[in-house]
Design a protein around this motif. Structure first.
Motif, PDB file in Angstrom:
ATOM      1  N   PHE A 128      10.642 -12.139  21.048  1.00  0.00           N
ATOM      2  CA  PHE A 128      11.242 -13.401  20.156  1.00  0.00           C
ATOM      3  C   PHE A 128      10.480 -14.536  20.342  1.00  0.00           C
ATOM      4  N   TYR A 129      10.232 -14.899  21.651  1.00  0.00           N
ATOM      5  CA  TYR A 129       9.482 -16.034  22.143  1.00  0.00           C
ATOM      6  C   TYR A 129       8.108 -16.160  21.850  1.00  0.00           C
ATOM      7  N   LEU A 130       7.492 -14.957  21.786  1.00  0.00           N
ATOM      8  CA  LEU A 130       6.040 -14.784  21.434  1.00  0.00           C
ATOM      9  C   LEU A 130       6.146 -14.864  20.049  1.00  0.00           C
ATOM     10  N   LEU A 131       7.194 -14.786  19.011  1.00  0.00           N
ATOM     11  CA  LEU A 131       7.123 -14.755  17.548  1.00  0.00           C
ATOM     12  C   LEU A 131       6.598 -16.173  17.356  1.00  0.00           C
ATOM     13  N   ALA A 132       7.392 -17.090  18.006  1.00  0.00           N
ATOM     14  CA  ALA A 132       7.398 -18.588  17.771  1.00  0.00           C
ATOM     15  C   ALA A 132       5.917 -18.990  18.056  1.00  0.00           C
ATOM     16  N   GLN A 133       5.541 -18.684  19.295  1.00  0.00           N
ATOM     17  CA  GLN A 133       4.298 -18.944  19.600  1.00  0.00           C
ATOM     18  C   GLN A 133       3.066 -18.745  18.645  1.00  0.00           C
ATOM     19  N   MET A 134       3.142 -17.418  18.505  1.00  0.00           N
ATOM     20  CA  MET A 134       2.258 -16.865  17.366  1.00  0.00           C
ATOM     21  C   MET A 134       2.413 -17.699  15.841  1.00  0.00           C
ATOM     22  N   ALA A 135       3.533 -18.061  15.426  1.00  0.00           N
ATOM     23  CA  ALA A 135       3.748 -18.771  14.393  1.00  0.00           C
ATOM     24  C   ALA A 135       3.225 -20.077  14.400  1.00  0.00           C
ATOM     25  N   GLY A 136       3.394 -20.926  15.587  1.00  0.00           N
ATOM     26  CA  GLY A 136       2.791 -22.147  15.823  1.00  0.00           C
ATOM     27  C   GLY A 136       1.248 -22.005  15.800  1.00  0.00           C
ATOM     28  N   ALA A 137       0.730 -21.071  16.277  1.00  0.00           N
ATOM     29  CA  ALA A 137      -1.076 -21.016  16.282  1.00  0.00           C
ATOM     30  C   ALA A 137      -1.330 -20.650  14.743  1.00  0.00           C
ATOM     31  N   GLY A 138      -0.592 -19.951  13.861  1.00  0.00           N
ATOM     32  CA  GLY A 138      -0.903 -19.946  12.476  1.00  0.00           C
ATOM     33  C   GLY A 138      -0.899 -21.276  11.740  1.00  0.00           C
ATOM     34  N   GLY A 139       0.169 -21.946  12.000  1.00  0.00           N
ATOM     35  CA  GLY A 139       0.330 -23.058  11.259  1.00  0.00           C
ATOM     36  C   GLY A 139      -0.676 -24.185  11.731  1.00  0.00           C
ATOM     37  N   LEU A 140      -1.087 -24.157  13.070  1.00  0.00           N
ATOM     38  CA  LEU A 140      -2.009 -25.138  13.639  1.00  0.00           C
ATOM     39  C   LEU A 140      -3.209 -25.205  13.000  1.00  0.00           C
ATOM     40  N   ILE A 141      -3.664 -23.842  13.048  1.00  0.00           N
ATOM     41  CA  ILE A 141      -5.066 -23.666  12.473  1.00  0.00           C
ATOM     42  C   ILE A 141      -5.029 -23.899  11.052  1.00  0.00           C
ATOM     43  N   GLY A 384       0.479  -7.640  23.745  1.00  0.00           N
ATOM     44  CA  GLY A 384      -0.219  -8.463  22.879  1.00  0.00           C
ATOM     45  C   GLY A 384      -0.383  -8.220  21.240  1.00  0.00           C
ATOM     46  N   VAL A 385      -0.698  -6.687  21.154  1.00  0.00           N
ATOM     47  CA  VAL A 385      -0.840  -6.147  19.733  1.00  0.00           C
ATOM     48  C   VAL A 385       0.480  -6.235  18.981  1.00  0.00           C
ATOM     49  N   VAL A 386       1.715  -5.859  19.563  1.00  0.00           N
ATOM     50  CA  VAL A 386       2.863  -5.983  18.814  1.00  0.00           C
ATOM     51  C   VAL A 386       3.283  -7.638  18.592  1.00  0.00           C
ATOM     52  N   SER A 387       3.101  -8.480  19.387  1.00  0.00           N
ATOM     53  CA  SER A 387       3.029  -9.987  19.270  1.00  0.00           C
ATOM     54  C   SER A 387       2.368 -10.657  18.333  1.00  0.00           C
ATOM     55  N   ILE A 388       1.009  -9.922  17.991  1.00  0.00           N
ATOM     56  CA  ILE A 388       0.171 -10.211  16.954  1.00  0.00           C
ATOM     57  C   ILE A 388       0.819  -9.867  15.767  1.00  0.00           C
ATOM     58  N   LEU A 389       1.216  -8.598  15.507  1.00  0.00           N
ATOM     59  CA  LEU A 389       1.909  -8.316  14.206  1.00  0.00           C
ATOM     60  C   LEU A 389       2.992  -8.907  13.911  1.00  0.00           C
ATOM     61  N   GLY A 390       3.890  -9.370  14.980  1.00  0.00           N
ATOM     62  CA  GLY A 390       5.255 -10.038  14.896  1.00  0.00           C
ATOM     63  C   GLY A 390       5.064 -11.543  14.328  1.00  0.00           C
ATOM     64  N   GLY A 391       3.855 -11.876  15.055  1.00  0.00           N
ATOM     65  CA  GLY A 391       3.556 -13.519  14.709  1.00  0.00           C
ATOM     66  C   GLY A 391       2.949 -13.668  13.383  1.00  0.00           C
ATOM     67  N   ILE A 392       2.410 -12.552  12.744  1.00  0.00           N
ATOM     68  CA  ILE A 392       1.731 -12.787  11.476  1.00  0.00           C
ATOM     69  C   ILE A 392       3.075 -12.740  10.439  1.00  0.00           C
ATOM     70  N   ALA A 393       4.232 -11.776  10.662  1.00  0.00           N
ATOM     71  CA  ALA A 393       5.090 -11.873   9.884  1.00  0.00           C
ATOM     72  C   ALA A 393       6.094 -12.926   9.959  1.00  0.00           C
ATOM     73  N   ALA A 394       6.078 -13.732  11.084  1.00  0.00           N
ATOM     74  CA  ALA A 394       6.857 -14.983  11.371  1.00  0.00           C
ATOM     75  C   ALA A 394       6.073 -16.117  10.932  1.00  0.00           C
ATOM     76  N   ASN A 395       4.854 -16.213  10.439  1.00  0.00           N
ATOM     77  CA  ASN A 395       4.152 -17.182  10.279  1.00  0.00           C
ATOM     78  C   ASN A 395       4.645 -18.161   9.203  1.00  0.00           C
ATOM     79  N   GLY A 396       4.785 -19.521   9.415  1.00  0.00           N
ATOM     80  CA  GLY A 396       5.274 -20.438   8.605  1.00  0.00           C
ATOM     81  C   GLY A 396       6.550 -20.862   8.935  1.00  0.00           C
ATOM     82  N   GLN A 397       7.332 -20.216   9.805  1.00  0.00           N
ATOM     83  CA  GLN A 397       8.881 -20.617  10.164  1.00  0.00           C
ATOM     84  C   GLN A 397       8.624 -21.621  11.234  1.00  0.00           C
ATOM     85  N   ASN A 398       9.609 -22.661  11.251  1.00  0.00           N
ATOM     86  CA  ASN A 398       9.790 -23.688  12.500  1.00  0.00           C
ATOM     87  C   ASN A 398       9.776 -23.026  13.549  1.00  0.00           C
TER      88      ASN A 398
END
Length: 521
Positions: A128-141, A384-398
């Motif tokens: 769950f924590y990794l989801l947030a960081q990956m979503a932040g990375a997507g938004g920042l870039i 790492g692979v699972v968190s990448i897939l989860g981050g893509i799904a959570a992209n755009g969330q606060n």
């Protein structure tokens, strides 16, 4: 190109440090706990680097810019949580464990079931924590490079995940800690410069800044209720959020694991004191940055930007100093994400390798410590692979909101078990399993059926509508139920195994007697 260049310099410098650190990573103790070689101040800076995530920098600044007072409540909750960690957990945990939460629980419980449960809980919270960081990375870039399509942002999230895996595979905890120390220094320095800059534009008059923010966005940003005062349900949601934030830190596995990187319990205490000062200072900066972004950039511009509310701090940097400051702040935000995801990944992989592989599957008879570390590295790649897939799904969330979900899971599944284990003699294996598995199940089910996941345009899956639970954060329900389940599980079981070693655990946790020998072993 400037933004990418600054980020590339940071990656290059930290990679050199990680490779140098890898030369001293030879044993399981080195890989998991950096050989217990860091001092209290060093570890305190690293803890602040681990804790001040994309949620703290991007999410909270955005929440304050858009919601004002209600956004600042995140900062208060995140900071107050450290008093719980300092008074109830830090020293006691350092005295009773070696690497993971499973070490603490197995001290007086049946080893295999509690290690399995603790490891599963660690993996879920980390995810769950990794989801947030990956979503932040997507938004920042998305903001930096103007990538508005989801496919391009998904590629960026994958690159961040690949770098994270490399940090963990090569440097272990020692390399990750140095990355966190550097990142904390850069983040606090960057936030300080922007804070002074913003205040300077208003004659160092905070009231003038707040007044301008109110002129732009309306008086709602200075008063409670912009986000959590619209209905009785939203007020309950705020209470739920506050409980999760305050109690969640003491159950976060990547924070708990940092207490093992110091040589003594005294240094663990010093770590937390240093962390509290640094984190508190940073959250004061976020107040100025959030209202500064609201006043100078405007809430509507922030919400419409690529990355949404997470774009507030980078947009403010661009307004103040143009491309150069934007490039530096964005590189710092990226460093924040990389350092935190590396810390989370090494914690989750260590928990699986040490608790599940070494002590459950192999029953403590591992062929060699190198083999255990090898399993940890393989696990890091999978995570790492699972968190990448989860981050893509959570992209755009606060990202601040997503992290609050991780806090709710940690406070529900981990904290009741830890506190019962440290302070209740009657507590036993059945109670531990009830509180961990029950807390996990309740929290995850409530999250799945909450408005956070479906039922609105802001939800993670806006086309679905299965939101039957009214609160966005489940902490108000899940945390008390988890404590209750631990109590019921203990009372209905005749298992007395937890009490036989309680006296020894109590002496060790409070005095440290025998702790150093256990750590060295």
């Amino acid at each position: 190109m400037l933004n990418i260049g600054i980020f590339a310099i940071f990656v290059a410098v930290t990679m050199v440090i990680v490779f140098r650190a890898s030369k001293n990573t030879k044993t399981a103790s080195d890989y998991y706990a950096a050989g217990h070689a860091f001092s209290g101040p060093q570890n305190g800076i690293a803890i602040s680097g681990d804790y001040l995530s994309a949620a703290s920098f991007l999410g909270i600044a955005g929440a304050i810019a858009v919601n004002g007072y209600d956004g600042f409540l995140y900062s208060i909750g995140f900071l107050v949580a450290w008093l719980v960690a300092l008074l109830l957990v830090a020293e006691l945990l350092r005295n009773t464990g070696r690497y993971t939460m499973g070490d603490v629980l197995s001290f007086r419980m049946r080893e295999r079931p509690v290690r399995t449960a603790a490891s599963l809980s660690t993996l879920v919270v980390s995810f769950f924590y990794l989801l947030a960081q990956m979503a932040g990375a997507g938004g920042l870039i998305a903001l930096l490079l103007g990538i508005t399509d989801k496919g391009g942002q998904a590629i960026v999230i994958a690159v961040v995940g690949a770098l994270m895996i490399l940090y963990v595979l090569v440097g272990g905890m020692r390399g990750t800690t140095w990355v966190q120390i550097i990142k904390a220094a850069l983040l606090i320095a960057g936030a300080f410069v922007m804070t002074i800059w913003v205040l300077g534009l208003y004659g160092f008059n905070l009231s003038a800044l707040l007044g301008h923010a109110a002129d732009v966005a309306g008086d709602k940003v200075l008063n409670p209720g912009a986000k959590y005062g619209k209905s009785e349900t939203s007020k309950l949601d705020f209470i739920s959020l506050g409980i999760a934030l305050v109690l969640g830190t003491a159950g976060l596995p990547h924070v708990l694991m940092r207490f093992y990187t110091v040589p003594t319990a005294k240094e663990a205490r010093r770590s937390v004191v240093w962390a509290i000062w640094l984190i508190g200072l940073f959250y004061l900066f976020t107040l100025v940055l959030g209202y500064g972004a609201g006043a100078m950039v405007g809430p509507d511009t922030i919400k419409d930007a690529p990355g949404g509310v997470n774009s507030a701090a980078p947009l403010l940097a661009s307004y103040l100093g143009g491309p150069l400051l934007l490039g530096f702040i964005s590189a710092v935000a990226f460093a924040t994400i990389l350092a935190v995801v590396a810390g989370l990944t090494i914690t989750a992989s260590a928990s699986f390798a040490h608790d599940i592989y070494a002590n459950v599957i192999k029953k403590g008879q591992v062929d060699s410590k190198q083999q255990e570390v090898r399993v940890a590295r393989i696990t890091a790649v999978v995570i790492g692979v699972v968190s990448i897939l989860g981050g893509i799904a959570a992209n755009g969330q606060n990202v601040a909101f997503l992290v609050a979900l991780a806090f709710a899971v940690a406070a529900s599944a981990n904290l009741p078990t830890l506190l019962y284990s440290l302070f209740w003699k009657r507590f036993n294996t059945t109670g531990a399993l009830f509180s961990i598995y029950g807390g996990l199940a309740i929290t995850i089910v409530l999250i799945i059926f909450s408005p956070a996941v479906s039922g609105s345009e802001e939800a993670m899956f806006p086309t679905l509508d299965i939101a039957v639970f009214p609160l966005q954060n489940p902490g108000l329900v899940s945390i008390p139920l988890s404590f209750l389940l631990g109590y019921i599980g203990t009372k209905i079981s005749k298992d007395e195994n937890g009490g036989t070693k309680y006296a020894e655990m109590e002496v060790r946790s409070l005095t440290g007697a025998g702790a150093e020998k256990a750590v060295q072993h």
